[in-house]
Design an enzyme around this catalytic site. Structure first.
Site, PDB file in Angstrom:
ATOM      1  N   ARG A  48       5.077 -12.570   9.892  1.00  0.00           N
ATOM      2  CA  ARG A  48       5.803 -11.357   9.549  1.00  0.00           C
ATOM      3  C   ARG A  48       7.106 -11.273  10.322  1.00  0.00           C
ATOM      4  NH1 ARG A  48       3.607  -6.088   9.704  1.00  0.00           N
ATOM      5  NH2 ARG A  48       1.799  -6.821   8.630  1.00  0.00           N
ATOM      6  N   LYS A  79       4.423   0.953   9.259  1.00  0.00           N
ATOM      7  CA  LYS A  79       4.563   2.217   8.551  1.00  0.00           C
ATOM      8  C   LYS A  79       3.974   3.372   9.354  1.00  0.00           C
ATOM      9  CE  LYS A  79       3.120   0.202   4.782  1.00  0.00           C
ATOM     10  NZ  LYS A  79       2.508  -0.025   3.474  1.00  0.00           N
ATOM     11  N   GLU A 127       0.873  -1.166   0.000  1.00  0.00           N
ATOM     12  CA  GLU A 127       0.000   0.000   0.000  1.00  0.00           C
ATOM     13  C   GLU A 127       0.915   1.221   0.000  1.00  0.00           C
ATOM     14  OE1 GLU A 127      -2.645   0.136   3.373  1.00  0.00           O
ATOM     15  OE2 GLU A 127      -3.461   2.071   2.748  1.00  0.00           O
TER      16      GLU A 127
HETATM   17  P1  ATP Z   1       2.728  -2.095   7.975  1.00  0.00           P
HETATM   18  O1  ATP Z   1       1.908  -2.747   9.036  1.00  0.00           O
HETATM   19  O2  ATP Z   1       4.165  -1.989   8.280  1.00  0.00           O
HETATM   20  O3  ATP Z   1       2.138  -0.801   7.514  1.00  0.00           O
HETATM   21  P2  ATP Z   1       1.458  -3.455   5.901  1.00  0.00           P
HETATM   22  O4  ATP Z   1       1.243  -4.908   5.965  1.00  0.00           O
HETATM   23  O5  ATP Z   1       0.293  -2.582   6.157  1.00  0.00           O
HETATM   24  O6  ATP Z   1       2.697  -3.092   6.769  1.00  0.00           O
HETATM   25  P3  ATP Z   1       1.586  -3.346   3.089  1.00  0.00           P
HETATM   26  O7  ATP Z   1       2.042  -2.243   2.216  1.00  0.00           O
HETATM   27  O8  ATP Z   1       0.143  -3.679   3.084  1.00  0.00           O
HETATM   28  O9  ATP Z   1       2.069  -3.013   4.538  1.00  0.00           O
HETATM   29  O10 ATP Z   1       2.472  -4.635   2.837  1.00  0.00           O
HETATM   30  C1  ATP Z   1       2.822  -5.160   1.592  1.00  0.00           C
HETATM   31  C2  ATP Z   1       3.197  -6.590   1.792  1.00  0.00           C
HETATM   32  O11 ATP Z   1       4.292  -6.716   2.685  1.00  0.00           O
HETATM   33  C3  ATP Z   1       2.046  -7.386   2.371  1.00  0.00           C
HETATM   34  O12 ATP Z   1       1.932  -8.592   1.668  1.00  0.00           O
HETATM   35  C4  ATP Z   1       2.466  -7.604   3.790  1.00  0.00           C
HETATM   36  O13 ATP Z   1       1.935  -8.796   4.267  1.00  0.00           O
HETATM   37  C5  ATP Z   1       3.995  -7.637   3.694  1.00  0.00           C
HETATM   38  N1  ATP Z   1       4.604  -7.240   4.968  1.00  0.00           N
HETATM   39  C6  ATP Z   1       4.377  -6.107   5.656  1.00  0.00           C
HETATM   40  N2  ATP Z   1       5.085  -6.091   6.814  1.00  0.00           N
HETATM   41  C7  ATP Z   1       5.779  -7.256   6.848  1.00  0.00           C
HETATM   42  C8  ATP Z   1       6.679  -7.851   7.792  1.00  0.00           C
HETATM   43  N3  ATP Z   1       7.023  -7.237   8.923  1.00  0.00           N
HETATM   44  N4  ATP Z   1       7.202  -9.065   7.500  1.00  0.00           N
HETATM   45  C9  ATP Z   1       6.876  -9.678   6.347  1.00  0.00           C
HETATM   46  N5  ATP Z   1       6.041  -9.187   5.435  1.00  0.00           N
HETATM   47  C10 ATP Z   1       5.483  -7.985   5.667  1.00  0.00           C
HETATM   48 MG    MG Z   2      -1.469  -2.411   5.194  1.00  0.00          MG
END
Ligand code: ATP
Ligand code: MG
Length: 566
Positions: free
Chosen positions: A265, A275, A39
């Protein structure tokens, strides 16, 4: 032709097992197609690197493809700056999406048509309950949900209302489109989840064309299916959403039905990894920006001096698991240390200089001494280091009144100067008022030059040094963990994660002296400063004539030590 499906042991993980099995069973016409779906609401962090390595890596190893898709369904938090940084980071990590760059917003029209299909089939309805009422009607794990009074709306009315929503005739929050599934389901996600909401804000790609936006749980499975994704790999928090992922695809007319697979994760000690929190650190100026070298963002790690290879190696080593855990940040540091031990040229750098004069060394003489470029790679040969009568050593390497175990320089003691001679401390010159040591005066033994046949005498301490006249000045920045706690996110009464920011996480040293061979090193060049660690010429703040170095890591490898003990 049969493809051999034997994987090197290090690639073995449960996701690869699933894919291997699917390939054997000739599922998905033998295709493997993954995607990385960020995102664009912030910069990528090391957790995302794990997901990138996994998705692109799986595709590579199985002769498949991996798409980059921006999950840009929430207009209020998303920006073009983030889109650009994400592309740069994925490329820098070494992955390539070729012509497969997609945006969920490209599918808004199709997503809308599928929603109309669901309404026609009596599987979605427009609901007027307020967000609070929806939450209340949903029930809890122990209390079943209650059906919305709007659930029995006719298909015609729903179609008309949904059209009005799209046309902007209804204000934000007036109603939503919901799936009609099961208000008594034990899975809360299946209790008539919201599919669309009204939000009259501009989108970075579709402008003001839309004022209704699809929810992630609805847009994601359809985006995956439209792209012919075979394995939709996501993190564990989506496990409970999988029935909804499948429900959406089972109830519309679409060719593909990807399989969602969840993995744990990545969490790191002394680090926050969301983020939202990283954005808070930037916005409240706890750090200098998303690329501050203390940030766990890919851009921060890049600026700190990490290489794409070290990050990929780290992601490989931590593996892919089904249960959440926390990885020791020392392991990440170990990966870059290992790479730079082999790759980084050696340099002598004095970070906190103390003047040292060799009284019996001829004035005006400059010897060019030989030193290894990198002792791990003898083939690289030698570099020249100038030696003269006036030198600088590290302030810490001298003590006027040393304890017993101190093997460095002190009055009357001998030490070796690296690549040079054995010297003996004869006397010190002090500031009359403060008592601070200003100069150390020594004598040297000409027969002890390193590498000479007469060089047989041994002393306990070896110090690095630079020659005063030839040394170049630099600023050096030393970093510690950004947080003082292993788990800064842990909930403690009344505490906020920023309460645990380490006030010592950045130390700026402005009067450092380096051997002259480093002059003109380009931004991004990496070195080992003897005894101090690995350093990189900062890519942002180094200017012609004023070089800034970031310490990537010190030399002390706590991870390797831990492993030896184990
Ligand atoms: P955050 O919680 O840090 O904002 P998010 O999951 O909302 O992360 P996205 O942009 O939706 O961020 O993530 C893109 C991809 O990266 C998704 O498939 C998510 O599952 C993966 N991802 C995000 N954080 C991690 C992590 N700490 N370890 C492994 N994969 C991750
Ligand atoms: Mg997200």
């Amino acid at each position: 032709m049969e493809t051999p499906f034997t994987e090197p042991a290090s690639y073995a993980n449960f996701i690869q097992d699933i894919i291997t099995e699917d390939l054997k069973m000739k599922k998905n016409e033998g295709r493997v197609h993954t995607r990385f779906p960020p995102e664009p609401n912030g910069y990528l962090h090391i957790g995302h690197a794990k997901s990138i390595c996994l998705n692109f890596g799986i595709a590579d190893r199985n002769r498949g493809l991996c798409n980059l898709r921006f999950d840009d369904t929430n207009p209020s938090k998303e920006e073009v700056e983030y889109v650009d940084s994400i592309k740069e980071d994925v490329r820098w990590l070494g992955y390539d999406w070729d012509d497969r760059l997609f945006y969920a917003s490209d599918y808004f029209e199709e997503l809308y048509r599928f929603a109309v299909q669901l309404i026609r089939d009596g599987k979605a309805y427009v609901c007027d309950l307020t967000p609070e009422e929806i939450r209340d009607y949903r029930g809890t794990l122990t209390r079943p949900g209650k059906e919305s009074p709007c659930r029995s709306r006719s298909v015609e009315d729903n179609l008309k209302l949904f059209e009005k929503m799209r046309a902007g005739e209804l204000p934000d929050g007036a109603c939503v489109l919901r799936a009609k599934i099961d208000m008594t389901s034990p899975n809360l996600n299946m209790r008539d989840p919201v599919l669309y909401r009204i939000q009259k804000s501009s989108h970075h790609r579709t402008g003001d064309r839309w004022c209704i936006y699809p929810m992630y749980d609805y847009a994601h499975p359809i985006s995956d299916a439209l792209e012919g994704i075979t394995h939709s790999i996501c993190t564990l928090e989506f496990e409970d959403h999988r029935p909804l992922y499948d429900w959406v695809l089972d109830n519309i007319d679409i060719k593909y039905h990807p399989r969602q697979i969840e993995f744990a994760r990545l969490n790191l000690t002394y680090t926050v990894m969301s983020k939202r929190k990283l954005r808070e650190l930037v916005e409240k100026q706890f750090v200098s920006g998303w690329d501050d070298p203390r940030m766990p963002t890919i851009s921060g790690l890049r600026r700190r001096g990490y290489t794409p290879g070290a990050l990929r190696d780290f992601c490989d080593r931590i593996g892919v698991a089904k249960a959440n855990s926390v990885v020791d940040i020392a392991m990440l540091e170990h990966c870059i240390r290992e790479e730079l031990n082999l790759g980084a040229p050696r340099v002598m750098a004095v970070l906190r200089p103390l003047r040292l004069i060799i009284d019996n060394y001829p004035e005006g003489l400059v010897e060019e001494l030989d030193a290894d470029i990198n002792p791990e790679q003898p083939d690289l040969g030698k570099r020249k280091v100038p030696f003269s009568r006036v030198l600088y050593i590290e302030r810490d390497d001298f003590m006027e009144d040393p304890p017993k175990k101190f093997f460095r320089l002190a009055p009357g003691r001998e030490v070796r100067l690296k690549h040079a001679y054995i010297i003996k401390c004869e006397r010190v010159v002090k500031d009359q008022e403060t008592g601070e040591v200003l100069e150390v005066h020594c004598t040297y033994d000409p027969d002890t030059r390193s590498g000479l046949s007469t060089d047989v005498r041994k002393v306990k301490g070896t110090l690095h040094w630079v020659s005063a006249e030839q040394a170049i000045k630099a600023q050096v920045r030393l970093y510690e963990h950004l947080f003082t706690r292993e788990n800064p996110e842990e909930d403690r009464e009344g505490a906020h994660f920023t309460d645990f920011i380490n006030p010592q996480s950045l130390e700026v040293l402005t009067d450092c002296l380096l051997e002259p061979g480093v002059a003109g090193a380009l931004p991004g060049s990496r070195f080992q400063f003897l005894r101090h660690g690995y350093f990189i010429v900062d890519t942002v703040e180094s200017k012609e004539g004023s070089t800034v170095f970031n310490r990537i890591v010190s030399l002390k490898d706590s991870w390797a030590r831990l492993r030896q003990k184990a």
